[in-house]
Design a protein around this motif. Sequence first.
Motif, PDB file in Angstrom:
ATOM      1  N   ILE A   1      31.497  39.288  44.973  1.00 19.83           N
ATOM      2  CA  ILE A   1      32.928  39.228  45.692  1.00 19.83           C
ATOM      3  C   ILE A   1      33.379  38.014  46.187  1.00 19.83           C
ATOM      4  CG2 ILE A   1      33.852  40.627  47.836  1.00 19.83           C
ATOM      5  CD1 ILE A   1      31.874  42.676  47.484  1.00 19.83           C
ATOM      6  N   PRO A   2      34.671  37.593  45.539  1.00 24.76           N
ATOM      7  CA  PRO A   2      34.928  36.395  46.218  1.00 24.76           C
ATOM      8  C   PRO A   2      35.145  36.108  47.664  1.00 24.76           C
ATOM      9  CG  PRO A   2      36.905  37.639  45.132  1.00 24.76           C
ATOM     10  CD  PRO A   2      35.570  38.372  45.106  1.00 24.76           C
ATOM     11  N   GLU A   3      35.192  34.761  48.092  1.00 28.06           N
ATOM     12  CA  GLU A   3      35.130  34.585  49.479  1.00 28.06           C
ATOM     13  C   GLU A   3      36.672  34.691  49.986  1.00 28.06           C
ATOM     14  OE1 GLU A   3      34.193  30.313  49.941  1.00 28.06           O
ATOM     15  OE2 GLU A   3      32.267  30.501  49.226  1.00 28.06           O
ATOM     16  N   THR A   4      37.433  34.800  49.212  1.00 28.31           N
ATOM     17  CA  THR A   4      38.906  35.409  49.725  1.00 28.31           C
ATOM     18  C   THR A   4      38.715  36.767  50.376  1.00 28.31           C
ATOM     19  OG1 THR A   4      39.496  36.093  47.471  1.00 28.31           O
ATOM     20  CG2 THR A   4      40.089  34.049  48.243  1.00 28.31           C
ATOM     21  N   VAL A   5      37.934  37.591  49.727  1.00 25.66           N
ATOM     22  CA  VAL A   5      37.716  39.033  50.484  1.00 25.66           C
ATOM     23  C   VAL A   5      36.631  38.798  51.353  1.00 25.66           C
ATOM     24  CG1 VAL A   5      36.864  41.275  49.925  1.00 25.66           C
ATOM     25  CG2 VAL A   5      38.742  40.110  48.270  1.00 25.66           C
ATOM     26  N   GLY A   6      35.552  38.335  51.020  1.00 26.12           N
ATOM     27  CA  GLY A   6      34.004  38.159  51.851  1.00 26.12           C
ATOM     28  C   GLY A   6      33.245  39.247  51.596  1.00 26.12           C
TER      29      GLY A   6
ATOM     30  N   LYS B   1      39.198  42.183  38.288  1.00 26.30           N
ATOM     31  CA  LYS B   1      38.183  41.188  37.883  1.00 26.30           C
ATOM     32  C   LYS B   1      37.160  41.406  38.695  1.00 26.30           C
ATOM     33  CE  LYS B   1      37.958  36.097  37.303  1.00 26.30           C
ATOM     34  NZ  LYS B   1      36.683  36.038  37.932  1.00 26.30           N
ATOM     35  N   ILE B   2      37.329  41.630  40.110  1.00 24.73           N
ATOM     36  CA  ILE B   2      35.932  41.753  40.808  1.00 24.73           C
ATOM     37  C   ILE B   2      34.975  42.937  40.253  1.00 24.73           C
ATOM     38  CG2 ILE B   2      35.040  42.498  43.216  1.00 24.73           C
ATOM     39  CD1 ILE B   2      37.729  41.431  44.321  1.00 24.73           C
ATOM     40  N   LEU B   3      35.474  43.932  39.850  1.00 34.08           N
ATOM     41  CA  LEU B   3      34.546  45.067  39.435  1.00 34.08           C
ATOM     42  C   LEU B   3      34.018  44.402  38.094  1.00 34.08           C
ATOM     43  CD1 LEU B   3      36.906  48.141  39.839  1.00 34.08           C
ATOM     44  CD2 LEU B   3      34.885  47.503  40.969  1.00 34.08           C
ATOM     45  N   LEU B   4      34.586  43.451  37.242  1.00 34.16           N
ATOM     46  CA  LEU B   4      34.246  43.237  36.182  1.00 34.16           C
ATOM     47  C   LEU B   4      32.953  42.145  36.165  1.00 34.16           C
ATOM     48  CD1 LEU B   4      37.550  42.882  33.782  1.00 34.16           C
ATOM     49  CD2 LEU B   4      35.507  44.499  33.902  1.00 34.16           C
ATOM     50  N   ASP B   5      33.369  41.425  37.179  1.00 31.59           N
ATOM     51  CA  ASP B   5      32.393  40.165  37.836  1.00 31.59           C
ATOM     52  C   ASP B   5      30.954  41.277  38.118  1.00 31.59           C
ATOM     53  OD1 ASP B   5      33.991  38.223  36.853  1.00 31.59           O
ATOM     54  OD2 ASP B   5      34.484  37.908  39.171  1.00 31.59           O
TER      55      ASP B   5
ATOM     56  N   LYS C   1      41.982  42.341  53.124  1.00 29.98           N
ATOM     57  CA  LYS C   1      41.927  41.062  52.279  1.00 29.98           C
ATOM     58  C   LYS C   1      42.123  41.725  50.937  1.00 29.98           C
ATOM     59  CE  LYS C   1      39.826  38.130  55.508  1.00 29.98           C
ATOM     60  NZ  LYS C   1      38.763  37.226  55.800  1.00 29.98           N
ATOM     61  N   LEU C   2      41.083  42.722  50.540  1.00 33.47           N
ATOM     62  CA  LEU C   2      41.028  43.264  49.228  1.00 33.47           C
ATOM     63  C   LEU C   2      42.461  43.804  48.716  1.00 33.47           C
ATOM     64  CD1 LEU C   2      39.218  44.040  46.708  1.00 33.47           C
ATOM     65  CD2 LEU C   2      38.708  46.196  48.268  1.00 33.47           C
ATOM     66  N   GLN C   3      42.898  44.663  49.699  1.00 40.51           N
ATOM     67  CA  GLN C   3      44.236  45.356  49.368  1.00 40.51           C
ATOM     68  C   GLN C   3      45.403  44.406  49.292  1.00 40.51           C
ATOM     69  OE1 GLN C   3      44.902  48.061  52.410  1.00 40.51           O
ATOM     70  NE2 GLN C   3      42.793  48.569  52.659  1.00 40.51           N
TER      71      GLN C   3
END
Length: 733
Positions: A456-461, A319-323, A308-310
């Motif tokens: 980490i957003p829910e779209t990735v988990g 953006k995940i890293l910045l968050d 999902k991340l890929q």
Amino acid sequence: MAEIDRSRAFAKDVKRIVVKVGTAVVTGKGGRLALGRLGAICEQLAELNSDGFEVILVSSGAVGLGRQRLRYRQLVNSSFADLQRPQTELDGKACAGVGQSSLMAYYETMFDQLDVTVAQMLVTDSSFRDKDFRKQLSETVRAMLKMRVIPVFNENDAISTRKAPYKDATGIFWDNDSLAALLSLELKADLLILLSDVEGLYTGPPSDPNSKLIHTYIKEKHQDEITFGEKSQLGRGGMTAKVKAAVNAAYGGIPVIITSGYDAENIAKVLRGLRVGTLFHQDAHLWAPVVNTTSRDMAVAARESSRKLQALSSEDRRKILLDIANALEANEKTIKAENDLDVVAAQEAGYEESMVARLVMKPGKISGLAASIRQLAKMEDPIGRVLKKTQVADGLILEKTSSPLGVLLIVFESRPDALVQIASLAIRSGNGLLLKGGKEARRSNAILHKVITDAIPETVGSKLIGLVTSREEIPDLLKLDDVIDLVIPRGSNKLVSQIKNSTKIPVLGHADGICHVYVDKSCKMDMAKRVVSDSKIDYPAACNAMETLLVHKDLEENGVLNELIYALQSSGVTLYGGPRASAKLNIPETQSFHHEYSSKTCTVEIVEDVHGAIDHIHQHGSAHTDCIVTEDGEVAEIFLRQVDSAAVLHNASTRFSDGFRFGLGAEVGISTSRIHARGPVGVEGLLTTRWILRGKGQVVDGDNGVVYTHKDLPVLKRKDALENGHGAMENAL
């Protein structure tokens, strides 16, 4: 996998403990006392008593022990004719009366050897109906505990009003398990430990290979799912009775652990917060996840989340890293508080100074980690880069592209900041991740893992990054060569060797950090002092810190050697010498050149020249990081070309051998392997390649209709490639 930090399951600091020992633990074959096993338990309880804990013991075994003694007496007093007749069942009350005195005699003898006083407390079910009795019981026990006496409770089956006390399950309590639960509530204990002959509560009979150990009992989930086997053949309760007693105590506010009494260290493990046995707690239903996750489940979930991340855009991954960087800074106080608790616990446990140093998250560490994550986010997206482009035939284009490895298992010791670096690199490289940190950093690792996965957003988990909290789970993980793609151990030589010998999964890492600085005769003194001092003192516990200083023989005469020695000693460095240096400098001779001190200690030796230094490094080094300090360019090139290490430096501190300082953003470790990745391993080391072939309907057909060109094509930068792709799409429209 572990659902919670066991030490936090206890609402307050544990002071008063009730320990119940089952019949199967007290007695061995034939009903005789299991002297070794019971002795080990007594030693644990005596140690707890000495450490200031208030210990209350509830012991079964009297009926079984009495039955064994009466059978023997019956045999001795029987004639041959008596033995030919059917043997009558012994009276349970008589067995209890005989066994109680024998059992207590053992406890008195054993605890007396351990300088502990015990008191026998025989109680009956009917006594607890009297409020005055309960009040007096509490006062008596409090007085005993104040004097460090261990009360030993047992139901007085010999005078019980129940017709069959070892079978009847009526009344306020009905066996010693329920008695232990009742006493825990009545005496306001902080913890109840029920010792059994199995590891804890299983989903089915423990003998069934499909049964799984339940680490945390959740009534809402497990009460209808568990299949109990036959009850104990020795005592009267079995696991059914233990679970009922544990639930009653837990819902009364007393945490309960059911675990094996066969492991001599289990009581101590429980108090250290380790995950042993089955935990019962009134708030268990609030803890997530409810489902007991296996090692395979966790690895598979990490792989699914990585895919999902890929699938996200490069900007979304950035953006995940910045968050995460922002979340770390926002939670700095909480992280520091948890880390301080780890450090204090490590110091009290007597850990080596070097390990405690690696554990400490110094002021500025969180902001430094956040800065490295932001640097990583600014780097070119490593996933899907075209590394090579080839025209295989007319209209048939082949691309070699970068791709994530899949799922990584990282096992590391001490350093909680390693968790942050590894997690950020895994996210940047699109990999799933399983992390196992050292027990000395469990609080730090837990809070860092929570902060990161919450971002980490829910779209990735959040299952993208799994935290393994028990050492017992590592063997299972190392068997998952079909799910886990790479293991990276960061720690001692012993740890790395054990992992390499226990898995089919590729292992990347280094066993030792035996780093050298060689000071040549043509060095500048001030530069040599700076490089040598920084290599040792900047962070002595680091794997890239200097462990051996090699000095050209001519520096003995011109005073440079003495200057270097003075610089180190004045900074508090303890020195050991090789055969030549120890004699010259009057310092103790080292036992071995192949030694990683990880502290303000190092070895010094004198060598003939650069070739002698190279030979010494190859013989005693670990192929990690080695440095030469010299103004002679030719000598420098000999050293740089011939030293076979992952990183070789000229006129620069060994401490530069680091992923962040090399511009990799961060590192998962430093590899001394010669396959795949070597030196500081950043994003590039966590990638593999795959091939993408684009055609227009071509077929092989025995290679008859294909004219192979195998022509190299220019590889466009990602931005140019995207622009060309958009242009081609517009033209097509």
